[in-house]
Write an enzyme that holds these catalytic residues in place. Structure first.
Site, short mmCIF file in Angstrom:
data_model
loop_
_atom_site.label_atom_id
_atom_site.label_comp_id
_atom_site.label_asym_id
_atom_site.label_seq_id
_atom_site.Cartn_x
_atom_site.Cartn_y
_atom_site.Cartn_z
N GLU A 171 63.21 -6.26 61.16
CA GLU A 171 63.97 -5.10 61.64
C GLU A 171 65.31 -5.52 62.26
O GLU A 171 65.53 -5.35 63.47
CB GLU A 171 63.15 -4.29 62.65
CG GLU A 171 61.85 -3.77 62.06
CD GLU A 171 61.15 -2.74 62.94
OE1 GLU A 171 61.55 -2.58 64.10
OE2 GLU A 171 60.21 -2.09 62.45
N GLU A 372 54.83 -3.18 57.70
CA GLU A 372 54.19 -2.66 58.91
C GLU A 372 53.95 -1.18 58.72
O GLU A 372 54.79 -0.47 58.18
CB GLU A 372 55.08 -2.81 60.15
CG GLU A 372 55.16 -4.19 60.72
CD GLU A 372 56.08 -4.25 61.95
OE1 GLU A 372 56.19 -3.26 62.69
OE2 GLU A 372 56.68 -5.32 62.14
C1 BGP Z 1 58.03 -2.28 64.97
C2 BGP Z 1 58.21 -3.71 65.38
C3 BGP Z 1 57.01 -4.33 66.00
C4 BGP Z 1 56.13 -3.41 66.82
C5 BGP Z 1 55.97 -2.04 66.18
C6 BGP Z 1 55.25 -1.00 67.02
O1 BGP Z 1 59.22 -1.60 64.99
O2 BGP Z 1 58.59 -4.52 64.30
O3 BGP Z 1 57.45 -5.46 66.71
O4 BGP Z 1 56.45 -3.42 68.14
O5 BGP Z 1 57.22 -1.52 65.81
O6 BGP Z 1 56.12 -0.11 67.64
P1 BGP Z 1 56.30 -0.01 69.20
O7 BGP Z 1 56.23 -1.40 69.71
O8 BGP Z 1 57.64 0.55 69.43
O9 BGP Z 1 55.22 0.89 69.66
#
Ligand code: BGP
Length: 478
Positions: A171, A372
């Site tokens: 990301e 993801e």
């Molecule tokens: C994505 C990231 C992860 C993880 C995930 C969950 O954007 O790549 O690192 O954190 O989101 O989202 P959040 O952490 O904002 O709940």
């Protein structure tokens, strides 16, 4: 409601993801090895849920043998994480490797391979070394691009024999969007120009690393160098031209700014014109654009969580407001939308299929996978049964529905290589820390980080052994 059963192709990835900083913890970290996230946490502990952050995380650095055994149990074919740039080196300018950390990576990779789980490794998952932010302004500087390439060279030299699939960033848009576009995170500076400069330098750094990878022969040996992006599948409020235009602009500024240069080798001409018009054009030269053109990535991972909806803007900007892409759109909330209330994200599994159509249309030659997708839920212990196992049927349904659309797209010819869940175990999120739990495996932070599989872990394991997805689909979401 209809019951559906779908075969999962033998080569289809069924994995899970995490990152170094969200799991490892600081144990063994030496002075001067802070990442950008570490100094943000040290500075502003109060903005992290219950003051918990990366300091301990899931203590993966000590507990990886146990965790890899659990991965096997949950049927993972692949596991993605990152190497922590800030810890891998002792000196970022000379690229001097921290042998202690490097040995841990070696052993962890060996353990994965021993269990037959394929590693997929990112060179950066927000782990920019803090000293490079302080000294050079981070990705603002072309020198940091050079230092990233030196770091990558050391990493490949050590692990290319064990890891075939590499990714430059996870990301790449996120840090600078939170920091420089929206000033929500340390060091809280609203500066749209810096936002774009970071975007460009991460594109350039990716192309430079692809170049290095190819020139050093790793591609010939069967390796691949990709990137993990988070394109937001963007829907206009209505079919009216002004709403569609809002979605078009949103897509240009947040999605195509990475998709086009990294997958096709070229920035959209319209984006360049808009940046000039709003005086936020970045500093670049033809040599950089040429490298981007010659070295697109070999595959791309897509993080897909929720749909993004916009409508035509209703606001007015004045001359004191610095340019922000929101000049062109307003957010839109779909009435009656299905929600994950813990995270505040809309649930719309069909984004996977819509993204697949887009990949077919706009980037037809690029192999891709869902890197993801997942569901973070608060207070999950409320769902424990008498044996203490979290009954996360909501997660099973969430995965099944998204996977359904991925398999359907694949059946219809999409170059979709697989599905990876965020996350393998519960882990630390930026600011939300352990508030929302994403894992197949529970981490009990009140009891020595005890690991306990949730109901979804066994379900995922069965999915992987039977290679069949069975689900009941609510017809309204088809
Ligand atoms: C994505 C990231 C992860 C993880 C995930 C969950 O954007 O790549 O690192 O954190 O989101 O989202 P959040 O952490 O904002 O709940």
């Amino acid at each position: 409601m209809s019951k559906v059963s779908m075969p999962i192709p033998a080569d289809f990835i069924l994995g899970a993801a995490a990152s170094a900083w969200q799991t490892e913890g600081w144990s063994g970290k030496k002075p001067g090895q802070d990442s950008y996230l570490d100094i943000w946490y040290k500075q502003d502990r109060h903005v992290w849920h219950n003051g918990v952050g990366p300091a301990v995380a899931t203590d993966f650095i000590h507990r990886y043998p146990e965790d890899v055994a659990l991965m096997k149990l949950a049927g993972l074919t692949h596991y993605r994480t990152s190497i922590n740039w800030s810890r891998f080196l002792l000196d970022y300018e000379q690229a001097i490797v921290d042998e202690e950390y490097a040995l841990y990576i070696d052993k962890f990779l060996d353990e994965l391979l021993r269990q037959g789980i394929e590693p997929m490794i990112c060179l950066e998952h927000y782990e920019l070394p803090a000293v490079l932010l302080e000294k050079y302004g981070g990705w603002q500087s072309k020198q940091v691009v050079e230092l990233f390439v030196r770091y990558a060279e050391q990493v490949f030299a050590r692990y290319a024999g064990k890891v075939k699939r590499w990714y430059s960033f996870n990301e790449p848009i996120v840090v600078q969007t939170r920091v420089y576009l929206d000033a929500l995170r340390y060091p809280y500076e609203q500066n749209t120009h810096k936002w774009m400069q970071w975007n460009h330098h991460k594109n350039l750094a990716t192309a430079r690393v692809v170049q290095l990878f190819e020139q050093q022969g790793y591609r010939r040996e069967g390796g691949s160098m990709g990137v993990i992006l988070n394109p937001e599948v963007t829907y206009p409020r209505s079919s009216a031209p002004h709403d569609r235009l809002a979605a078009h602009y949103y897509d240009l500024f947040y999605n195509r700014v990475f998709l086009d240069p990294l997958l096709l080798g070229e920035y959209p001409a319209e984006l360049i014109e808009l940046l000039a018009k709003h005086q936020v054009a970045w500093d670049y030269d033809d040599r950089e654009l040429d490298i981007i053109r010659r070295y697109p990535v070999h595959e791309v991972g897509l993080n897909l969580y929720y749909p993004h909806r916009v409508k035509a803007p209703s606001h007015q900007w004045n001359e004191h407001t610095p340019f922000h892409p929101a000049y062109y759109y307003d957010p839109f909330e779909l009435p009656g939308r299905r929600m994950n209330k813990s995270r505040g994200w809309e649930i719309q599994p069909k984004i996977v299929y819509d993204m697949a159509q887009r990949m077919n249309r706009d980037y037809p030659n690029m192999p891709w996978f869902i890197a993801e997708n997942g569901m973070g839920i608060e207070n999950e212990t409320d769902f424990k049964n008498q044996e203490g196992e979290i009954q996360d049927d909501y997660r099973i349904d969430f995965i099944a529905e998204h996977l359904y659309w991925a398999l359907k797209a694949r059946e219809e010819g999409a170059k979709c290589l697989g599905y990876m869940l965020w996350a393998f175990t519960d882990n630390v999120s930026p600011m939300n820390a352990f508030k929302n739990r994403y894992g197949l495996i529970e981490i009990d932070i009140d009891h020595q980080l005890r690991r306990q599989p949730k109901k979804s872990a066994a379900w995922f394991g069965r999915l992987s052994t039977t290679r069949t997805l069975t689900l009941t689909l609510d017809d309204q979401y088809k």
